[in-house]
Design an enzyme around this catalytic site. Structure first.
Site, short mmCIF file in Angstrom:
data_model
loop_
_atom_site.label_atom_id
_atom_site.label_comp_id
_atom_site.label_asym_id
_atom_site.label_seq_id
_atom_site.Cartn_x
_atom_site.Cartn_y
_atom_site.Cartn_z
CD1 TRP A 170 8.59 -1.07 -5.98
CD2 TRP A 170 8.17 -0.97 -8.17
NE1 TRP A 170 7.21 -1.04 -6.14
CE2 TRP A 170 6.93 -0.98 -7.48
CE3 TRP A 170 8.15 -0.92 -9.56
CZ2 TRP A 170 5.70 -0.95 -8.14
CZ3 TRP A 170 6.93 -0.89 -10.21
CH2 TRP A 170 5.73 -0.90 -9.50
CE LYS A 194 13.98 2.13 1.73
NZ LYS A 194 13.99 0.92 0.91
N PRO A 195 17.66 2.61 -1.63
CG PRO A 195 18.98 0.97 -2.67
CD PRO A 195 18.94 1.89 -1.48
CB SER A 247 2.81 4.44 -2.38
OG SER A 247 3.36 4.10 -1.14
CD GLU A 268 8.42 14.78 -7.19
OE1 GLU A 268 7.30 14.50 -7.67
OE2 GLU A 268 8.99 15.86 -7.39
CB CYS A 302 4.16 8.49 -10.76
SG CYS A 302 5.70 9.11 -11.42
CD GLU A 399 -0.12 5.31 -8.19
OE1 GLU A 399 0.08 5.04 -6.99
OE2 GLU A 399 0.67 6.01 -8.86
P1 NAD Z 1 6.54 2.46 -2.05
O1 NAD Z 1 5.90 3.60 -1.37
O2 NAD Z 1 6.10 1.10 -1.70
O3 NAD Z 1 8.12 2.46 -1.78
C1 NAD Z 1 8.91 3.58 -2.12
C2 NAD Z 1 10.09 3.61 -1.18
O4 NAD Z 1 9.62 3.94 0.13
C3 NAD Z 1 10.81 2.26 -1.05
O5 NAD Z 1 12.19 2.46 -0.99
C4 NAD Z 1 10.27 1.75 0.27
O6 NAD Z 1 11.14 0.83 0.89
C5 NAD Z 1 10.13 3.02 1.07
N1 NAD Z 1 9.23 2.95 2.21
C6 NAD Z 1 8.14 2.16 2.36
N2 NAD Z 1 7.60 2.37 3.58
C7 NAD Z 1 8.34 3.31 4.20
C8 NAD Z 1 8.29 3.94 5.48
N3 NAD Z 1 7.36 3.63 6.39
N4 NAD Z 1 9.21 4.88 5.78
C9 NAD Z 1 10.15 5.21 4.87
N5 NAD Z 1 10.28 4.63 3.66
C10 NAD Z 1 9.38 3.69 3.33
O7 NAD Z 1 6.45 2.76 -3.58
P2 NAD Z 1 6.89 1.80 -4.77
O8 NAD Z 1 5.86 0.71 -4.78
O9 NAD Z 1 8.32 1.47 -4.67
O10 NAD Z 1 6.73 2.76 -6.03
C11 NAD Z 1 5.52 2.99 -6.62
C12 NAD Z 1 4.90 4.30 -6.13
O11 NAD Z 1 5.82 5.37 -6.35
C13 NAD Z 1 3.66 4.67 -6.89
O12 NAD Z 1 2.67 5.18 -6.04
C14 NAD Z 1 4.15 5.75 -7.86
O13 NAD Z 1 3.14 6.59 -8.35
C15 NAD Z 1 5.17 6.44 -7.04
N6 NAD Z 1 6.14 7.16 -7.90
C16 NAD Z 1 6.04 8.52 -7.97
C17 NAD Z 1 6.92 9.23 -8.79
C18 NAD Z 1 6.85 10.73 -8.90
O14 NAD Z 1 7.71 11.34 -9.53
N7 NAD Z 1 5.87 11.39 -8.29
C19 NAD Z 1 7.89 8.55 -9.54
C20 NAD Z 1 7.95 7.16 -9.44
C21 NAD Z 1 7.07 6.48 -8.60
#
Ligand code: NAD
Length: 496
Positions: A170, A194-195, A247, A268, A302, A399
């Site tokens: 997000w 999937k967003p 995450s 990532e 991140c 984090e």
């Molecule tokens: P999140 O892990 O909660 O969600 C990311 C995506 O994963 C969402 O679309 C979510 O619906 C999906 N998801 C959640 N559980 C899942 C499962 N069991 N199976 C498959 N998909 C699943 O992360 P967030 O809160 O949306 O974003 C923040 C995190 O993203 C932070 O940890 C940040 O550091 C990381 N991030 C990393 C980068 C990078 O380039 N390395 C860039 C942006 C964000």
């Protein structure tokens, strides 16, 4: 959109165009929006006002199956296109985003609470990503053919992987989608994306606007929760590679689900970027750097400069400069003049960041500035600097993903390197020094995928972005992303 609905959107500028029409709310499968198999909905919230903007379908495994079927049906024809054909499509997508940039900026800011300047930067970077991939896809080639066994000629082909599942977070909704869509399509794959269930608006808008430009089934979008839609994409036997930005916990779940079908995984994940400030550094520049890059996107980044390690001899001076910088940061809604940082993305995340600040107090650290919630509406938190952080404190490795920067001290170069590496993450780091030997040697010893020297968070589309260790594997941006979404095939001809 009704007038009441229009008031829910924060307009970015006084001269901004009328609030954009919302995208259709269905699943984008086979080139058109279709109804989800579920009637359940997910609220899409404006976190700067706490109002519900709209609702999107809480998609199902059946929705994913239909989207994968469309992607499979489209893959051979898309894979057979030339790089020039695919490049033309990517350039067209870039032009469409550019022509509608205010629509995207307004939707993004309304859905994330980010300031206008951040939304503008996101959209510019998304456009640049498509343009870069359009060029890179054409410039990409493999080794020429040659003989490596008697009377045999070897040829290496680069092929698309097939159907790629993409899961985005997000914090930069359209930009993170662009980082995947552009190289995935450029390399000749079809995809199902999937967003984040919290921020689907700009991704759906993109699907609506490019529907006539991309062959049906090449791009498919399914909205819904990660544990259902994301999980089905990860385990689906006909998805050849799954890529997630998110995450560490979600990345682990994706990799575990993907193992069943032995599909490739591109991760990532999170970060906790150390900012190593040596005694010879330009302290003012370092403090300003932490202000702009520790708090960019409200620290929901991140690669954020969130963990300072400063030499003990200059720690007081640096902390004084940093606290002054951070106390000047303006917090506000996306349209507020001079707002440097906006709201947290959601109530749940806002509560997570506040809980982390409670832990900071319990652990006996000093909150030098900030540390509290700002009265609502909206999920705003004061820009915060935490000092008096000893080696090994949880704040140095966990984090927080909010407007919180911690400061620790070190006494030798070796200690700085060891402590900087003491985290499960390995995404990004920076080194601040005027000493040329240090500027060359220290980055080589740091276990992070990107290391900046006298800078932080400068991203170049031509250069790879990705982590080591718990931050995952796989690279976004650059030609390395095209590699990651391709496979090599060796064909050997017997000339005898
Ligand atoms: P999140 O892990 O909660 O969600 C990311 C995506 O994963 C969402 O679309 C979510 O619906 C999906 N998801 C959640 N559980 C899942 C499962 N069991 N199976 C498959 N998909 C699943 O992360 P967030 O809160 O949306 O974003 C923040 C995190 O993203 C932070 O940890 C940040 O550091 C990381 N991030 C990393 C980068 C990078 O380039 N390395 C860039 C942006 C964000």
């Amino acid at each position: 959109m009704t007038t009441a609905e229009k008031t829910l959107f924060t307009v970015l500028r006084a001269d901004a165009p009328p609030v954009p029409s919302l995208p259709p709310f269905g699943q984008f499968i086979g080139g058109q929006f279709v109804a989800s198999t579920s009637t359940e909905k997910v609220d899409v919230v404006n976190p700067a006002t706490e109002e519900i903007l709209t609702q999107v379908p809480a998609g199902t495994a059946e929705d994913v199956d239909a989207a994968v079927e469309a992607a499979v049906a489209a893959k051979d024809a898309w894979a057979a296109t030339t790089p020039r054909d695919r490049s033309a499509v990517l350039l067209r997508i870039a032009d469409i985003i550019e022509a509608n940039r205010e629509v995207f900026e307004t939707l993004e800011a309304a859905n994330t609470g980010k300031p206008a300047a951040v939304a503008e930067d996101d959209i510019s970077s998304a456009i640049d990503t498509f343009r870069f991939s359009a060029g890179a896809a054409r410039a990409y080639s493999t080794l020429g053919s040659d003989d490596y066994a008697e009377n045999h000629t070897s040829v290496i082909h680069r092929e698309p992987v097939g159907v790629v599942g993409v899961i985005t977070p997000w914090n930069y909704p359209l930009l993170m989608a662009a980082w995947k869509i552009a190289p995935v399509l450029g390399a000749g794959n079809t995809l199902v994306l999937k967003p984040s269930e919290q921020t689907p608006l700009t991704t759906l808008k993109l699907a609506e606007l490019i529907a006539d430009e991309v062959p049906a089934g090449v791009v498919n979008i399914v909205t819904g929760p990660g544990r259902v839609v994301g999980n089905r994409l990860s385990e689906h036997p006909r998805v050849d590679l799954v890529a997630i930005t998110g995450s560490v916990g979600s990345g682990q779940k994706v990799a575990a689900s993907a193992a069943g079908s032995v599909k490739r995984v591109h991760l990532e994940l999170g970060g906790k970027a150390p900012v190593v400030v040596f005694a010879d550094a330009d302290l003012e520049a370092a403090a300003k750097g932490v202000r702009s890059t520790g708090f960019w996107n409200g620290g929901q980044e991140c690669g954020a400069a969130c963990r300072v390690l400063v030499h003990e001899s200059v720690a007081d001076k640096f902390t004084e400069l940093l606290v002054k910088e951070i106390s000047e940061i303006t917090v506000g809604t996306p349209g507020a003049e001079d707002a440097e940082i906006g709201s947290m993305i959601s109530k749940a995340h806002y509560e997570r960041v506040l809980a982390a600040l409670d832990d900071v107090r319990k652990d006996g650290h000093t909150i030098a500035v900030g540390g509290r919630a700002i009265e609502g509406p909206g999920y705003f938190i004061e820009p915060t600097v935490v000092t008096n952080v000893p080696a090994g404190a949880p704040i140095s490795s966990n984090e927080i993903f909010g407007p919180v920067v911690s400061v620790e001290t070190f006494s030798t170069d070796e200690e700085a390197v060891t402590r900087a590496n003491e985290t499960i993450y390995g995404l990004a780091a920076s080194v601040w020094t005027k000493d040329s030997a240090r500027s060359l040697n220290v980055p080589r010893k740091l276990d992070f995928g990107t290391v900046w020297v006298n800078s932080h968070l400068v991203i170049a589309t031509e250069m790879p972005w990705g982590g080591f260790k718990g931050s995952g594997y796989g690279r976004d941006l650059s030609s390395y992303a095209l590699d990651d979404f391709s496979r090599t095939k060796h064909v050997m001809y017997n000339r005898g």
